[in-house]
Design a protein around this motif. Structure first.
Motif, PDB file in Angstrom:
ATOM      1  N   VAL A   1      -8.806   5.963  -0.616  1.00  0.00           N
ATOM      2  CA  VAL A   1      -8.644   4.541  -0.353  1.00  0.00           C
ATOM      3  C   VAL A   1      -9.311   3.690  -1.433  1.00  0.00           C
ATOM      4  CG1 VAL A   1      -9.321   2.680   1.231  1.00  0.00           C
ATOM      5  CG2 VAL A   1      -8.288   4.763   2.128  1.00  0.00           C
ATOM      6  N   ALA A   2     -10.509   4.040  -1.851  1.00  0.00           N
ATOM      7  CA  ALA A   2     -11.229   3.218  -2.837  1.00  0.00           C
ATOM      8  C   ALA A   2     -10.441   3.094  -4.134  1.00  0.00           C
ATOM      9  CB  ALA A   2     -12.615   3.808  -3.110  1.00  0.00           C
ATOM     10  N   TRP A   3      -9.780   4.154  -4.557  1.00  0.00           N
ATOM     11  CA  TRP A   3      -8.991   4.096  -5.795  1.00  0.00           C
ATOM     12  C   TRP A   3      -7.741   3.254  -5.596  1.00  0.00           C
ATOM     13  CZ3 TRP A   3      -8.832   9.491  -8.577  1.00  0.00           C
ATOM     14  CH2 TRP A   3     -10.148   9.922  -8.826  1.00  0.00           C
TER      15      TRP A   3
ATOM     16  N   GLY B   1       1.926   7.162  11.696  1.00  0.00           N
ATOM     17  CA  GLY B   1       2.509   8.367  11.131  1.00  0.00           C
ATOM     18  C   GLY B   1       3.151   8.183   9.770  1.00  0.00           C
ATOM     19  N   LEU B   2       2.805   7.090   9.067  1.00  0.00           N
ATOM     20  CA  LEU B   2       3.385   6.842   7.746  1.00  0.00           C
ATOM     21  C   LEU B   2       2.568   7.471   6.628  1.00  0.00           C
ATOM     22  CD1 LEU B   2       4.386   3.115   8.326  1.00  0.00           C
ATOM     23  CD2 LEU B   2       5.877   5.111   8.364  1.00  0.00           C
ATOM     24  N   VAL B   3       1.278   7.653   6.865  1.00  0.00           N
ATOM     25  CA  VAL B   3       0.404   8.335   5.905  1.00  0.00           C
ATOM     26  C   VAL B   3      -0.483   9.303   6.677  1.00  0.00           C
ATOM     27  CG1 VAL B   3       0.359   6.379   4.293  1.00  0.00           C
ATOM     28  CG2 VAL B   3      -1.505   6.655   5.948  1.00  0.00           C
ATOM     29  N   GLU B   4      -1.069  10.218   5.947  1.00  0.00           N
ATOM     30  CA  GLU B   4      -2.058  11.122   6.519  1.00  0.00           C
ATOM     31  C   GLU B   4      -3.167  11.330   5.511  1.00  0.00           C
ATOM     32  OE1 GLU B   4       0.253  14.609   7.385  1.00  0.00           O
ATOM     33  OE2 GLU B   4       0.120  15.354   5.337  1.00  0.00           O
TER      34      GLU B   4
ATOM     35  N   ASN C   1      -5.560   2.952   7.767  1.00  0.00           N
ATOM     36  CA  ASN C   1      -5.795   3.501   9.107  1.00  0.00           C
ATOM     37  C   ASN C   1      -4.632   3.152  10.040  1.00  0.00           C
ATOM     38  OD1 ASN C   1      -8.240   4.553   8.274  1.00  0.00           O
ATOM     39  ND2 ASN C   1      -9.461   2.936   9.198  1.00  0.00           N
ATOM     40  N   ASP C   2      -4.139   1.915   9.964  1.00  0.00           N
ATOM     41  CA  ASP C   2      -2.985   1.509  10.778  1.00  0.00           C
ATOM     42  C   ASP C   2      -1.749   2.328  10.403  1.00  0.00           C
ATOM     43  OD1 ASP C   2      -4.557  -0.406  12.045  1.00  0.00           O
ATOM     44  OD2 ASP C   2      -3.748  -2.088  10.881  1.00  0.00           O
ATOM     45  N   LEU C   3      -1.533   2.526   9.108  1.00  0.00           N
ATOM     46  CA  LEU C   3      -0.388   3.320   8.654  1.00  0.00           C
ATOM     47  C   LEU C   3      -0.503   4.768   9.149  1.00  0.00           C
ATOM     48  CD1 LEU C   3      -0.082   1.983   4.986  1.00  0.00           C
ATOM     49  CD2 LEU C   3       1.508   1.534   6.875  1.00  0.00           C
TER      50      LEU C   3
ATOM     51  N   ILE D   1       0.829  -1.207   0.000  1.00  0.00           N
ATOM     52  CA  ILE D   1       0.000   0.000   0.000  1.00  0.00           C
ATOM     53  C   ILE D   1       0.860   1.252   0.000  1.00  0.00           C
ATOM     54  CG2 ILE D   1      -1.670   1.310   1.378  1.00  0.00           C
ATOM     55  CD1 ILE D   1      -2.976  -1.466   1.981  1.00  0.00           C
ATOM     56  N   LEU D   2       1.942   1.251   0.775  1.00  0.00           N
ATOM     57  CA  LEU D   2       2.868   2.395   0.714  1.00  0.00           C
ATOM     58  C   LEU D   2       3.375   2.586  -0.713  1.00  0.00           C
ATOM     59  CD1 LEU D   2       5.114   2.124   3.915  1.00  0.00           C
ATOM     60  CD2 LEU D   2       3.256   3.743   3.474  1.00  0.00           C
ATOM     61  N   GLY D   3       3.696   1.478  -1.382  1.00  0.00           N
ATOM     62  CA  GLY D   3       4.174   1.562  -2.761  1.00  0.00           C
ATOM     63  C   GLY D   3       3.116   2.098  -3.702  1.00  0.00           C
ATOM     64  N   ALA D   4       1.883   1.668  -3.525  1.00  0.00           N
ATOM     65  CA  ALA D   4       0.795   2.169  -4.387  1.00  0.00           C
ATOM     66  C   ALA D   4       0.640   3.671  -4.217  1.00  0.00           C
ATOM     67  CB  ALA D   4      -0.510   1.449  -4.055  1.00  0.00           C
TER      68      ALA D   4
END
Length: 158
Positions: free
Chosen positions: A60-62, A85-88, A79-81, A47-50
């Protein structure tokens, strides 16, 4: 009694699918081990890569659609990421409730570290395989993906 007769192509495809299942499981285990020191799993890394490789910010849906994944599973991981603090989330000018998912600086550093760990391991895995064979396999997998997506779309709409 099953009266269906599998064609030679169907038999070869069945062998391929069974191998893909096994390779997928092994790849996820390999990826989990590779990125565990960074606090990631294969799913989180994917997901980080996407997010990192997308040509524009996405909700998220995309992301789920692009990954061919279940939206609820992607939402849970995002949500976990975010908690780590890895995504916002940022406002989406096109949709009030579907916020855009953005890598934080920490998320980008973590993703970059995962790629630094991955590159030499990918090179090692590729040893002894020809670029031509890898590209042919990729083309076959893409064609199979397109057929499966077409079937899934037809089932959703038909």
């Amino acid at each position: 009694m099953n009266d269906a007769i599998r064609t030679p192509e169907g038999e070869a495809l069945t062998d391929l699918i069974l191998t893909v299942f096994r390779v997928n499981n092994l790849t996820l285990t390999w990826g989990d081990r590779l990125v565990a020191p960074l606090g990631l799993t294969s799913a989180r890394w994917q997901i980080l890569g996407a997010i990192a490789l997308a040509d524009r910010l996405q909700p998220v849906a995309w992301l789920a659609r692009d990954l061919g994944a279940n939206r609820q599973n992607v939402q849970r991981i995002v949500n976990d990421l975010a908690k780590e603090g890895l995504v916002e989330f940022q406002p989406n000018p096109h949709h009030r409730r579907a916020h855009l998912v953005v890598l934080t600086d920490k998320g980008q550093r973590t993703y970059d570290a995962a790629i630094r760990a991955y590159d030499p391991r990918a090179n090692a895995l590729a040893e002894g395989l020809s670029v031509q064979d890898i590209k042919t396999t990729h083309r076959v997998m893409l064609a199979l993906r397109q057929k499966l997506e077409g079937e899934n779309d037809a089932e959703k709409h038909g």
